[in-house]
Design a protein around this motif. Structure first.
Motif, short mmCIF file in Angstrom:
data_model
loop_
_atom_site.label_atom_id
_atom_site.label_comp_id
_atom_site.label_asym_id
_atom_site.label_seq_id
_atom_site.Cartn_x
_atom_site.Cartn_y
_atom_site.Cartn_z
N PRO A 80 20.68 20.79 -5.99
CA PRO A 80 21.86 19.96 -5.77
C PRO A 80 21.57 18.47 -6.02
O PRO A 80 20.45 18.00 -5.80
CB PRO A 80 22.21 20.22 -4.30
N ASN A 81 22.58 17.78 -6.50
CA ASN A 81 22.49 16.36 -6.83
C ASN A 81 21.53 16.08 -7.99
O ASN A 81 20.98 14.98 -8.10
CB ASN A 81 22.11 15.52 -5.61
N ARG A 82 21.39 17.09 -8.84
CA ARG A 82 20.63 16.89 -10.07
C ARG A 82 21.47 17.32 -11.27
O ARG A 82 22.39 18.13 -11.15
CB ARG A 82 19.32 17.68 -10.03
N VAL A 101 25.34 18.92 -17.34
CA VAL A 101 25.94 19.60 -16.20
C VAL A 101 25.36 18.99 -14.93
O VAL A 101 24.15 18.79 -14.81
CB VAL A 101 25.72 21.13 -16.24
N TYR A 102 26.25 18.65 -13.99
CA TYR A 102 25.87 18.05 -12.71
C TYR A 102 26.14 19.07 -11.61
O TYR A 102 27.23 19.62 -11.53
CB TYR A 102 26.70 16.79 -12.44
N LYS A 103 25.13 19.30 -10.77
CA LYS A 103 25.26 20.31 -9.72
C LYS A 103 25.40 19.65 -8.35
O LYS A 103 24.50 18.95 -7.87
CB LYS A 103 24.04 21.23 -9.71
N PHE A 104 26.56 19.85 -7.72
CA PHE A 104 26.77 19.39 -6.35
C PHE A 104 26.18 20.42 -5.38
O PHE A 104 25.48 20.07 -4.44
CB PHE A 104 28.26 19.18 -6.08
N ASN A 172 19.06 12.53 -11.72
CA ASN A 172 19.56 12.74 -10.37
C ASN A 172 20.82 11.91 -10.21
O ASN A 172 21.05 10.95 -10.95
CB ASN A 172 18.52 12.31 -9.33
N PHE A 173 21.65 12.28 -9.24
CA PHE A 173 22.85 11.48 -8.99
C PHE A 173 23.12 11.43 -7.50
O PHE A 173 22.62 12.25 -6.71
CB PHE A 173 24.07 12.02 -9.76
N THR A 174 23.93 10.45 -7.10
CA THR A 174 24.23 10.23 -5.70
C THR A 174 25.60 9.59 -5.56
O THR A 174 26.16 9.08 -6.54
CB THR A 174 23.15 9.33 -5.05
N GLN A 175 26.13 9.61 -4.37
CA GLN A 175 27.38 8.93 -4.05
C GLN A 175 27.01 7.61 -3.37
O GLN A 175 26.13 7.56 -2.52
CB GLN A 175 28.24 9.78 -3.12
N MET A 184 30.25 7.76 -7.98
CA MET A 184 29.10 8.63 -8.22
C MET A 184 28.22 7.93 -9.25
O MET A 184 28.72 7.46 -10.28
CB MET A 184 29.55 9.99 -8.75
N ILE A 185 26.94 7.82 -8.94
CA ILE A 185 26.00 7.13 -9.82
C ILE A 185 24.94 8.12 -10.28
O ILE A 185 24.27 8.74 -9.46
CB ILE A 185 25.33 5.94 -9.10
N ALA A 186 24.79 8.27 -11.59
CA ALA A 186 23.82 9.20 -12.17
C ALA A 186 22.81 8.42 -13.00
O ALA A 186 23.17 7.51 -13.75
CB ALA A 186 24.53 10.24 -13.03
N ARG A 187 21.55 8.79 -12.88
CA ARG A 187 20.48 8.13 -13.65
C ARG A 187 20.40 8.81 -15.03
O ARG A 187 19.48 9.57 -15.34
CB ARG A 187 19.16 8.23 -12.90
N THR A 188 21.41 8.56 -15.82
CA THR A 188 21.54 9.17 -17.14
C THR A 188 21.99 8.10 -18.14
O THR A 188 22.38 7.00 -17.77
CB THR A 188 22.57 10.32 -17.14
N GLY A 189 21.94 8.42 -19.41
CA GLY A 189 22.38 7.48 -20.44
C GLY A 189 22.12 8.02 -21.83
O GLY A 189 21.58 9.12 -22.00
#
Length: 358
Positions: A80-82, A101-104, A172-175, A184-189
């Motif tokens: 979760p959160n990845r 794909v983002y998994k909550f 990873n991502f977080t609220q 929602m902030i994701a460390r992606t780009g």
């Protein structure tokens, strides 16, 4: 055809961005200039409106099994959160699209496909979605998607949030609360630089964008984003891959689990893996002052042995670069490869990807 508008459309126009149609959307192709924007991202931080990207909310007790059947990655192994990058392949192994794909949790996912392929992806998923225990909703217009990219991006973001976002690991991502707005902030780009992508409620998009601009992030358009991704050796669907190309040809095999139970593309991909691809995507340095453009042929002697899929001048490297497909047998014996650039046969040399990395 009436173009779709992102929540930041008015902001772009008022700020003087040059707008162009892209995948059915009215999008900024550049602000101050493509090369200037590239340099800003490489040396400081840039800001991109990527709200045209699709957002598909997938929920239900059968969601994990459904996505494992249709995506190349194993979502059961995802915590979760990845998030995870992968591809969506048809039953022949051709690439319908690439996505994240983002998994909550095991019953809730967010799928982000390319704007130009969103409808095709939804149609494909609907063909294979079980009749019960899975819901799939297109929420693209409910949020803006803003990419903050560059070596100073995390510092810029940290000035506006309580948590230290530099501790957020890649994919990873977080609220988080951003100046009172839940995002929602994701460390992606998609630039080859460190950074994040923010998923912001539609009504707060301009507010968040303007705060980041006032904090020093440089507004950038799709032109610089395309150049940045090419320097980083990142593929663009429609150019570097399509339904006629499989992941082994595209060099994306590390993002494919061929051996999952019930994976629709599994049988075809296992066969391709066993036999090996006839051609592969590689990077090229291109001699001279003229760029190799998509569709230009690659020749070995008098024989055509491949073709260019993406190519441009790289301001970061100060040389012309390109991606393209070449016969697998020539990759290790690639002397005397030439690209036909408008009738002039120009020397090209295969090089390891990415062209640029920090």
């Amino acid at each position: 055809m009436t173009l779709l508008k992102t929540p930041l459309n008015k902001t772009h126009i008022e700020s003087g961005a040059r707008m162009v149609p892209f995948a059915g959307w009215d999008m900024p192709v550049q602000y101050s200039g493509i090369i200037e924007e590239v340099k800003a991202v490489r040396n400081a931080c840039g800001l991109f409106d990527v709200s045209h990207m699709g957002r598909i909310d997938i929920q239900g007790s059968a969601a994990s099994d459904f996505l494992n059947k249709t995506l190349s990655v194993d979502v059961n192994k995802l915590k979760p959160n990845r998030a995870k990058y992968g591809v969506i392949c048809n039953i022949d192994g051709g690439i319908i699209d690439d996505c994240i794909v983002y998994k909550f949790d095991s019953d809730h996912f967010l799928l982000v496909p390319n704007a130009s392929n969103k409808t095709i992806v939804i149609d494909w998923l609907n063909q294979h979605k079980p009749k019960s225990n899975v819901s799939m909703i297109d929420i693209t217009t409910q949020h803006a998607m803003i990419a903050l990219q560059g070596p100073k991006g995390m510092q810029t973001l940290n000035d506006q949030v309580q948590s230290d976002m530099s501790l957020l690991k890649m994919f990873n991502f977080t609220q988080e609360a951003f100046c009172g707005t839940d995002v929602m902030i994701a460390r992606t780009g998609y630039t080859g630089e460190d950074g994040v992508e923010l998923f912001v409620p539609e009504s707060k998009a301009a507010h968040v964008w303007n705060i980041l601009v006032d904090s020093g992030a440089k507004p950038c358009g799709l032109g610089s984003r395309d150049l940045l991704r090419l320097e980083a050796g990142l593929l663009l669907h429609g150019n570097d891959m399509n339904t006629k190309i499989n992941p082994f040809e595209a060099g994306l095999e590390k993002f494919v689990n061929c051996d999952k139970d019930d994976y629709l593309a599994g049988p075809a991909l296992r066969k391709i893996r066993s036999e090996g691809p006839e051609k592969k995507l590689v990077g090229f340095y291109v001699d001279g002052n003229r760029a190799a453009r998509p569709g230009y042929t690659i020749n070995h002697g008098a024989t055509q042995v491949g073709y260019i899929t993406s190519g441009t001048y790289s301001p970061t490297l100060n040389r012309n670069i390109a991606l393209g497909y070449v016969l697998t047998e020539l990759i290790d014996n690639n002397k005397n490869l030439k690209c036909d650039i408008r009738g002039q046969f120009t020397d090209i040399v295969i090089t390891k990807l990415p062209f640029y990395s920090r």
